[in-house]
Scaffold this motif. Structure first.
Motif, PDB file in Angstrom:
ATOM      1  N   GLY A   1       4.369  -6.499 -13.810  1.00  0.00           N
ATOM      2  CA  GLY A   1       5.232  -7.472 -13.150  1.00  0.00           C
ATOM      3  C   GLY A   1       5.591  -7.079 -11.734  1.00  0.00           C
ATOM      4  N   TYR A   2       5.889  -5.802 -11.526  1.00  0.00           N
ATOM      5  CA  TYR A   2       6.241  -5.343 -10.177  1.00  0.00           C
ATOM      6  C   TYR A   2       5.028  -5.373  -9.249  1.00  0.00           C
TER       7      TYR A   2
ATOM      8  N   ILE B   1       0.825  -1.214   0.000  1.00  0.00           N
ATOM      9  CA  ILE B   1       0.000   0.000   0.000  1.00  0.00           C
ATOM     10  C   ILE B   1       0.855   1.258   0.000  1.00  0.00           C
ATOM     11  N   GLY B   2       1.795   1.329   0.935  1.00  0.00           N
ATOM     12  CA  GLY B   2       2.554   2.554   1.110  1.00  0.00           C
ATOM     13  C   GLY B   2       3.606   2.787   0.052  1.00  0.00           C
ATOM     14  N   PHE B   3       4.355   1.734  -0.285  1.00  0.00           N
ATOM     15  CA  PHE B   3       5.458   1.897  -1.224  1.00  0.00           C
ATOM     16  C   PHE B   3       5.017   1.731  -2.676  1.00  0.00           C
ATOM     17  N   ALA B   4       4.166   0.731  -2.939  1.00  0.00           N
ATOM     18  CA  ALA B   4       3.735   0.485  -4.318  1.00  0.00           C
ATOM     19  C   ALA B   4       2.446   1.204  -4.669  1.00  0.00           C
TER      20      ALA B   4
ATOM     21  N   ILE C   1       5.092  -7.646  -5.757  1.00  0.00           N
ATOM     22  CA  ILE C   1       4.931  -7.101  -4.408  1.00  0.00           C
ATOM     23  C   ILE C   1       3.650  -7.609  -3.762  1.00  0.00           C
ATOM     24  N   PHE C   2       2.626  -7.887  -4.565  1.00  0.00           N
ATOM     25  CA  PHE C   2       1.392  -8.459  -4.032  1.00  0.00           C
ATOM     26  C   PHE C   2       1.646  -9.865  -3.499  1.00  0.00           C
ATOM     27  N   VAL C   3       2.394 -10.662  -4.261  1.00  0.00           N
ATOM     28  CA  VAL C   3       2.720 -12.021  -3.827  1.00  0.00           C
ATOM     29  C   VAL C   3       3.573 -11.987  -2.561  1.00  0.00           C
ATOM     30  N   LEU C   4       4.571 -11.114  -2.525  1.00  0.00           N
ATOM     31  CA  LEU C   4       5.435 -11.007  -1.343  1.00  0.00           C
ATOM     32  C   LEU C   4       4.628 -10.610  -0.114  1.00  0.00           C
ATOM     33  N   SER C   5       3.764  -9.625  -0.262  1.00  0.00           N
ATOM     34  CA  SER C   5       2.944  -9.167   0.859  1.00  0.00           C
ATOM     35  C   SER C   5       1.995 -10.260   1.335  1.00  0.00           C
TER      36      SER C   5
ATOM     37  N   LEU D   1       6.391   3.538  -9.754  1.00  0.00           N
ATOM     38  CA  LEU D   1       5.027   3.251 -10.214  1.00  0.00           C
ATOM     39  C   LEU D   1       3.984   3.819  -9.262  1.00  0.00           C
ATOM     40  N   HIS D   2       4.362   3.988  -7.969  1.00  0.00           N
ATOM     41  CA  HIS D   2       3.465   4.669  -7.035  1.00  0.00           C
ATOM     42  C   HIS D   2       3.280   6.125  -7.443  1.00  0.00           C
TER      43      HIS D   2
END
Length: 311
Positions: free
Chosen positions: A203-204, A49-52, A208-212, A187-188
């Motif tokens: 892709g990014y 949420i915050g970074f991406a 980041i969604f998968v990591l989170s 991208l944010h």
């Protein structure tokens, strides 16, 4: 990461080391463990949420996947707890990867509603599959045992979650300093401009969604084993909103803001217990005042006040 960036991490490590000796009884140690667990979950969510800059209103669903993987696989299939935990993370990662691309084609409130729908679906599944999950009543979770060592005391869990918290903070800070992190910030700021300089925006977002999601699954498993019982409430909508609120109050795009938001909002219900029947009203008023007077969150506001970065 420069030497000055290691100082807050060192202070955090020192605080985690001495904190148990300062707590008066096991109730406060239990509360501290729950704070640390929430801090790791919120840190992973803040990366998204915050970074991406991508919203998720169904993140508790991933928490539930990890929790129920650690409950169902050892209980019904005899899996070792560690294998079940890793399987839950893998399943969560695959599911997140499958749904991420269609979901992140949406923007704004459409994206929020899509993630909300995903969380509701996951919650319905664990409620309805009663023969495996115990339904609305939940189910017990076997103790966490690795190589003959069983984590059975609060002290054991404190050192485990403290180590995971330190590792998570270190990873998040280094991730944000890496080319991957700079791409997320780009991208944010502007997806159009990011595409113009060659950033694989889709892709990014997926990565980041998968990591989170895997952060959440891991801590869902940890929570299930620590509590010894799991219910569908771990994956409900209100839990997702609570996690997002921790991100916002602590400070979006702030690693230590994630920790601050998790600590405050985990402790606040306990502090408000004296307001019998009015806890929710007081809680809502505090959140409203924070958003009015500290719109960037606590950590960035305090950092700006004292002339330091919000990380």
């Amino acid at each position: 990461m420069t030497t000055s960036r290691y100082l807050p991490l060192g202070a955090l490590a020192a605080g985690l080391l001495v904190l148990p000796w300062l707590l008066p009884n096991s109730f406060y140690l239990d509360l501290a463990i729950r704070m640390a667990i929430n801090a790791i979950i919120v840190l992973g969510l803040n990366l998204l949420i915050g970074f991406a800059g991508q919203i998720s209103l169904g993140h508790a669903g991933f928490l539930g996947l990890g929790a129920y993987a650690s409950a169902v696989l050892p209980t019904h299939f005899g899996w070792p707890p560690l294998a079940a935990m890793l399987a839950g993370m893998a399943l969560t990662g695959v599911l997140a990867a499958l749904v991420a691309r269609p979901i992140f084609r949406l923007k704004g409130h459409y994206l929020a509603m899509a993630t909300l729908g995903l969380g509701i679906i996951l919650n319905i599944v664990v409620r309805n599959e009663a023969q495996w999950t115990g339904g609305p009543d939940g189910m017990p979770v076997l103790p966490f045992e690795v190589a003959g060592l069983t984590l059975s005391r609060d002290w054991h869990w404190w050192w485990l979650v403290s180590a995971l918290l330190l590792l998570s903070v270190w990873m998040a800070q280094n991730l944000m300093d890496s080319p991957f992190g700079r791409a997320l910030r780009a991208l944010h700021g502007s997806e159009v401009a990011s595409r113009g300089v060659g950033v694989d925006v889709a892709g990014y977002k997926v990565a980041i969604f998968v990591l989170s999601a895997m952060f959440a699954s891991l801590m869902g498993s940890i929570t299930a084993h620590y509590v010894g019982f799991v219910t569908p409430n771990v994956a409900d909508f209100f839990h997702s909103i609570e996690l997002v609120t921790m991100v916002v109050i602590g400070g979006m795009a702030s690693v230590y803001g994630s920790l601050l938001g998790a600590v405050l909002l985990t402790a606040l219900p306990q502090l408000l217990a004296t307001f019998e029947g009015w806890e929710t009203v007081v809680f809502g008023a505090i959140l409203m005042l924070c958003m009015i007077f500290l719109p960037k969150g606590l950590a960035p506001t305090l950092a700006a006040r004292f002339g330091k970065g919000g990380q």
